[in-house]
Scaffold this active site. Sequence first.
Site, PDB file in Angstrom:
ATOM      1  N   ASP A  60      39.165  35.136  39.483  1.00  0.00           N
ATOM      2  CA  ASP A  60      38.215  35.398  40.558  1.00  0.00           C
ATOM      3  C   ASP A  60      38.108  34.151  41.425  1.00  0.00           C
ATOM      4  O   ASP A  60      38.620  33.091  41.060  1.00  0.00           O
ATOM      5  CB  ASP A  60      36.855  35.870  40.029  1.00  0.00           C
ATOM      6  CG  ASP A  60      36.153  34.869  39.132  1.00  0.00           C
ATOM      7  OD1 ASP A  60      36.815  33.914  38.661  1.00  0.00           O
ATOM      8  OD2 ASP A  60      34.951  35.034  38.886  1.00  0.00           O
ATOM      9  N   TYR A  62      37.059  30.720  43.491  1.00  0.00           N
ATOM     10  CA  TYR A  62      36.290  29.518  43.140  1.00  0.00           C
ATOM     11  C   TYR A  62      34.822  29.768  43.459  1.00  0.00           C
ATOM     12  O   TYR A  62      34.492  30.390  44.474  1.00  0.00           O
ATOM     13  CB  TYR A  62      36.784  28.319  43.954  1.00  0.00           C
ATOM     14  CG  TYR A  62      38.192  27.879  43.634  1.00  0.00           C
ATOM     15  CD1 TYR A  62      38.547  27.427  42.371  1.00  0.00           C
ATOM     16  CD2 TYR A  62      39.169  27.882  44.631  1.00  0.00           C
ATOM     17  CE1 TYR A  62      39.845  26.995  42.090  1.00  0.00           C
ATOM     18  CE2 TYR A  62      40.475  27.448  44.366  1.00  0.00           C
ATOM     19  CZ  TYR A  62      40.796  27.010  43.091  1.00  0.00           C
ATOM     20  OH  TYR A  62      42.077  26.592  42.832  1.00  0.00           O
ATOM     21  N   PHE A  73      43.811  30.576  44.020  1.00  0.00           N
ATOM     22  CA  PHE A  73      44.123  29.159  43.759  1.00  0.00           C
ATOM     23  C   PHE A  73      43.972  28.240  44.980  1.00  0.00           C
ATOM     24  O   PHE A  73      43.917  27.029  44.843  1.00  0.00           O
ATOM     25  CB  PHE A  73      45.535  28.986  43.162  1.00  0.00           C
ATOM     26  CG  PHE A  73      45.680  29.599  41.806  1.00  0.00           C
ATOM     27  CD1 PHE A  73      45.122  28.985  40.683  1.00  0.00           C
ATOM     28  CD2 PHE A  73      46.349  30.804  41.635  1.00  0.00           C
ATOM     29  CE1 PHE A  73      45.231  29.564  39.431  1.00  0.00           C
ATOM     30  CE2 PHE A  73      46.465  31.394  40.369  1.00  0.00           C
ATOM     31  CZ  PHE A  73      45.902  30.769  39.276  1.00  0.00           C
ATOM     32  N   HIS A 183      47.572  29.551  31.704  1.00  0.00           N
ATOM     33  CA  HIS A 183      46.900  29.263  32.977  1.00  0.00           C
ATOM     34  C   HIS A 183      47.025  27.773  33.325  1.00  0.00           C
ATOM     35  O   HIS A 183      47.053  26.929  32.431  1.00  0.00           O
ATOM     36  CB  HIS A 183      45.415  29.649  32.844  1.00  0.00           C
ATOM     37  CG  HIS A 183      44.709  29.753  34.148  1.00  0.00           C
ATOM     38  ND1 HIS A 183      44.110  28.679  34.751  1.00  0.00           N
ATOM     39  CD2 HIS A 183      44.527  30.806  34.982  1.00  0.00           C
ATOM     40  CE1 HIS A 183      43.572  29.071  35.894  1.00  0.00           C
ATOM     41  NE2 HIS A 183      43.811  30.363  36.068  1.00  0.00           N
TER      42      HIS A 183
END
Length: 216
Positions: A60, A62, A73, A183
Amino acid sequence: MDTWEQVIKIEKKKDYFKKLMLDIDEKYKTSIVYPKYENIFKAFELTSLDNLKVVILGQDPYHGEGQAQGLAFSTPKEIKNPPSMVNILKEINQDLQKESTCSDGDLTSWAKQGVLLLNTILTVEKSKPKSHHKLGWEIFTDNIIKYINENCKDVVFLLWGTPAISKSKLIDEKKHHILTSVHPSPLSAYRGFLGCKHFSKTNEILKSLNKTTIDW
């Protein structure tokens, strides 16, 4: 081929989406939500469907002030790079032996080259990660992945972390290419993201398909 606008228009007619947007509109009125409302679907505006080469799945947006800009990202260039972005840049540097063209953390240029930077949840409340989990965004983004799977060919999917990897069940590996890793967050990056060479591997796949490579 359809445009994203046409694809999303179909979703907008569905009951789950109507309820989702009523909930989202209310949340934007009553709390601080990221990204800015006009940037919720930014990823689809910047990466045209007919130029789609790569999908990078995030979780989701930031949840800090000014960070989210509607691309997984990515952050605006004036914002300090978040830890995951730092590790992505580190991996590009090691993998390609050069500094990323997006060292400021703004991945807009990737998006324009055909990299769909898609979060599985498209909004979040300030300082509350995953606060918009189960509102309906996952249905929408699953449907987007299914659409790509069925209507496109030879798309490279970069799936980082368990939630993203779980989406591989929606993708036909006979038609597409899947690269998986842990991740890039500091909690897991050293267990296999750093050293995964996904950026060079993606370009090798694109070259083999006679497609223009991505200038990472």
